[in-house]
Design an enzyme around this catalytic site. Structure first.
Site, mmCIF file in Angstrom:
data_model
loop_
_atom_site.group_PDB
_atom_site.id
_atom_site.type_symbol
_atom_site.label_atom_id
_atom_site.label_comp_id
_atom_site.label_asym_id
_atom_site.label_seq_id
_atom_site.Cartn_x
_atom_site.Cartn_y
_atom_site.Cartn_z
ATOM 1 N N HIS A 1 0.818 -1.164 0.018
ATOM 2 C CA HIS A 1 -0.055 -0.068 -0.008
ATOM 3 C C HIS A 1 0.801 1.318 -0.107
ATOM 4 C CE1 HIS A 1 -2.859 -3.040 1.500
ATOM 5 N NE2 HIS A 1 -3.703 -2.172 1.017
ATOM 6 N N ASP B 1 -4.668 -5.347 -8.343
ATOM 7 C CA ASP B 1 -4.848 -4.655 -7.122
ATOM 8 C C ASP B 1 -5.018 -3.069 -7.295
ATOM 9 O OD1 ASP B 1 -5.044 -4.393 -4.323
ATOM 10 O OD2 ASP B 1 -3.235 -5.573 -3.795
#
Length: 335
Positions: free
Chosen positions: A175, A246
């Protein structure tokens, strides 16, 4: 696939969802107040466009569960692994029962699928996986995820395995940054890839690749790599389902350039659907960049992610069995 700002669909978002490049919506905690409100929101999304856009959420359980109030608090995946170490049969039964409950509850409020199961093998390294993984061995992950997916399927919902080919062998959180895994392909094939191989053979409908670079195998992160997606996943593993990137707004995706460049790189590598969250300006730029991308083959695959009607999602006995399983998981050895 993009996100929404609040608990109701705004006029601007209603128009945005009609854009021809939009394939679905991902929902977050900010989009949820109660089951009744969520059902109204998903209906509005489905009514916004005649294509009936896909609706998804991260509803793994544990620390990754977007919808909580009024729905069952689901255990972290590692709880199944703790029970598996004590009683394999009970753990598999619990995984099957809780998978059904998760899917039945989401289906009842109009959600098509959850981005689950996590197929990463916990190796005591990752800052972001941890108890999201079922277990510390590929064999246990494979067994528990297979049982969980059977439960999901019995409620008419598809599964999405992540994070291909495995996020458990790196420390960094994708992330925030791009992790690098320096293991050779043979090591991954003998360990991290085993759950993906088994779940694909068992009918897994979707796979999400990791924003991880496996440096000695390919210079591109898995989600932007034709080797990982076309040669290995499609070719060697014979996966015929949907490949969903993703979130392209994550730090680990930044190596591919602007959000538009990231989306194009993901599609060129073999993704069927580009996911972009929490950045509306970037989402609009992505839509304009991919509007002419040929989607015939991907569109056929995406149909497999729609929730299947006609199955019993209100079975009181199954619900009670799942709740009893959750109690048993809570009482098992601490994780």
């Amino acid at each position: 696939m993009l996100d929404l700002q609040g608990v109701e669909l705004s006029a601007e978002e209603r128009e945005l969802l009609r854009h021809p490049a939009v394939g679905g919506v991902i929902l977050f905690r900010r989009n949820f107040v109660a089951p009744e409100q969520l059902a109204a929101l998903t209906k509005a999304i489905h009514d916004a466009d005649e294509r009936r856009l896909l609706i998804a959420v991260d509803q793994e359980g544990g620390r990754v569960q977007r919808f909580c109030e009024g729905l069952t608090r689901l255990p972290a995946a590692a709880r199944f692994g703790a029970l598996y170490a004590e009683d394999e049969r009970a753990a598999l039964g619990a995984a099957r029962a809780v998978g059904w409950l998760m899917a039945a509850e989401l289906r009842s409020v109009g959600v098509d699928f959850s981005f689950a199961p996590v197929l990463d093998v916990e190796q005591g390294l990752s800052r972001v996986i941890g108890d999201r993984a079922f277990a510390t061995t590929p064999e246990a992950v494979s067994a528990l995820a297979t049982a969980w997916l059977e439960g999901v399927h019995s409620a008419g919902m598809a599964g999405c395995g992540k994070h291909f080919p495995g996020h458990g062998g790196v420390v960094a959180d994708s992330h925030l940054e791009l992790p690098e895994d320096h293991r050779p392909l043979r090591a991954l094939e003998q360990h991290d890839l085993l759950p993906f191989r088994r779940l694909i053979a068992g009918g897994l409908e979707a796979v999400m690749p990791a924003h991880v670079r496996y440096a000695v195998i390919d210079p591109q992160p898995a989600g932007f790599s034709a080797f990982w997606l076309r040669e290995l996943l499609r070719g060697r593993l014979r996966f015929e389902g949907v490949i969903i990137s993703d979130d392209l707004n994550m730090g680990g995706a930044g190596v591919a350039g602007t959000p538009a460049a990231r989306a194009l790189a993901a599609l060129q590598a073999g993704c069927d659907l580009a996911l972009i969250c929490n950045n509306r300006e970037a989402a609009v730029a992505v839509l304009e960049a991919v509007v002419d991308w040929p989607m015939d083959e991907s569109s056929v695959r995406l149909q497999r992610l729609r929730a299947r009607p006609g199955l019993d999602i209100n079975n009181a006995e199954r619900r009670q069995a799942a709740l009893s399983a959750i109690e048993q998981l809570s009482a098992s050895s601490s994780v």
